[in-house]
Design a protein around this motif. Structure first.
Motif, PDB file in Angstrom:
ATOM      1  N   TRP A  65       0.842  -1.195   0.000  1.00 30.24           N
ATOM      2  CA  TRP A  65       0.000   0.000   0.000  1.00 30.24           C
ATOM      3  C   TRP A  65       0.875   1.242   0.000  1.00 30.24           C
ATOM      4  CZ3 TRP A  65      -0.662   3.723   4.043  1.00 30.24           C
ATOM      5  CH2 TRP A  65       0.130   3.479   5.183  1.00 30.24           C
ATOM      6  N   LEU A  66       0.330   2.300  -0.584  1.00 27.53           N
ATOM      7  CA  LEU A  66       0.972   3.607  -0.610  1.00 27.53           C
ATOM      8  C   LEU A  66      -0.074   4.670  -0.336  1.00 27.53           C
ATOM      9  CD1 LEU A  66       3.225   3.200  -3.784  1.00 27.53           C
ATOM     10  CD2 LEU A  66       4.046   3.408  -1.420  1.00 27.53           C
TER      11      LEU A  66
ATOM     12  N   ARG B 267       4.417  -1.007   3.180  1.00 30.10           N
ATOM     13  CA  ARG B 267       4.181   0.316   2.614  1.00 30.10           C
ATOM     14  C   ARG B 267       5.212   0.563   1.507  1.00 30.10           C
ATOM     15  NH1 ARG B 267       3.350   6.122   5.834  1.00 30.10           N
ATOM     16  NH2 ARG B 267       2.919   7.354   3.958  1.00 30.10           N
ATOM     17  N   ASP B 268       4.874   0.127   0.321  1.00 28.77           N
ATOM     18  CA  ASP B 268       5.764   0.245  -0.829  1.00 28.77           C
ATOM     19  C   ASP B 268       4.983  -0.173  -2.071  1.00 28.77           C
ATOM     20  OD1 ASP B 268       8.075   0.637  -2.352  1.00 28.77           O
ATOM     21  OD2 ASP B 268       9.349  -0.237  -0.786  1.00 28.77           O
ATOM     22  N   SER B 269       5.651  -0.190  -3.213  1.00 25.29           N
ATOM     23  CA  SER B 269       5.009  -0.619  -4.450  1.00 25.29           C
ATOM     24  C   SER B 269       4.767  -2.130  -4.419  1.00 25.29           C
ATOM     25  CB  SER B 269       5.881  -0.273  -5.653  1.00 25.29           C
ATOM     26  OG  SER B 269       7.060  -1.055  -5.641  1.00 25.29           O
TER      27      SER B 269
END
Length: 279
Positions: A169-170, A219-221
């Motif tokens: 998620w971002l 929390r990243d691509s």
């Protein structure tokens, strides 16, 4: 009985795919169709025959009594292999990541095959070695990863390992209305995505109560989230619904980035692939 199609040309990547298929086949009853695709312009046809014979010998030695069929086809890759493999349970091909630029070119054929196939495609890197780690599968916000999760669960059971669900998620880009920018709080977004992961874990555990399941919220691509666990995974699994050019381009970019850097097999599973996820 499960049916696996193995694309084989004798290369180092193909040998890795052959070894992975033999290992996979040793854990379940499966027929393997070994396919060697040659160009109509190829003059020396004897090499392909020798390569097929070597693959057959390897498979029969490691799973005596299990059916193996050899096929030499003329045409262009990946259309010829993909056309032959319609309706099977799994396609296995090798990839040779190597140098980044070389990987970008060499990865196009198997990646195109995975983008267009209606059955799961597993891409095994040259030099593959079994790690015994969990099967890591990306969990999407929609139903596009449902078949991928089911596929991952089956592979984990066959390999006597666990499943790791990874959800990326971002923070979304703030929406602008006039001179005001509206942004969601990080805590709100984190909780929203945690619900997605928790629901996926709950559904998987309910369907496979004896399977060990872990969840990771990253929390990243999407590509980075999968690559974070590549070195400790038996395989990475990516789901897709193959709807529209944008989806295909997005999946392609994720899969290419993962293929260039992952040391483990990468499997792309379309959402309408049902046979490969049967109990």
């Amino acid at each position: 009985m499960e049916r696996i199609v193995l694309g084989y040309d004798g290369s180092a990547a193909a040998v890795a795919a052959l070894k992975w298929t033999a290992e996979r086949r040793g854990r379940s009853r499966a027929k393997v169709d070994v396919v060697n695709v040659i160009s109509p312009m190829t003059r020396d046809r004897s090499l392909g025959i020798e390569q097929l014979a070597d693959a057959e010998t390897y498979l029969r030695e490691r799973a005596p009594g299990m059916p193996v069929e050899l096929h030499r086809l003329e045409g262009a890759m990946p259309d010829t292999l993909g056309g032959f493999a319609r309706g099977v349970d799994l396609i296995v091909v090798g990839i040779d990541p190597g140098h980044l630029i070389r990987a970008a070119f060499a990865g196009l054929v198997p990646l195109e095959l995975a983008m267009e196939s209606t059955v799961p495609v597993c891409m095994v890197p040259a030099g593959w070695v079994e790690t015994g780690g969990p099967v890591t599968v990306g969990v999407a916000n929609d139903a596009s990863s449902d078949s991928a999760v089911a596929f991952a669960a089956r592979q984990a059971r066959l390999m006597s390992t666990s499943v790791r669900l990874a959800h990326a998620w971002l923070m979304p880009t703030p929406a602008h209305y006039g001179s005001t920018a509206l942004a969601l709080a990080p805590d709100h977004e984190l909780e929203r995505h945690r619900v997605v992961l928790d629901d996926a874990m709950e559904n998987l555990i309910e369907g496979h109560p004896s399977l060990a399941v872990d969840g990771e919220l990253v929390r990243d691509s999407r590509a980075a989230a999968l690559l974070k666990f590549a070195k400790t995974s038996s395989m990475l699994v990516i789901g897709t619904h193959h709807h529209g050019p944008l989806t295909g381009a997005l999946l392609g970019s994720v899969a290419q980035e993962v293929l260039w850097r992952a040391d483990c097999p990468v499997c792309v599973v379309p959402s309408d692939s049902r046979r490969a996820v049967l109990q």
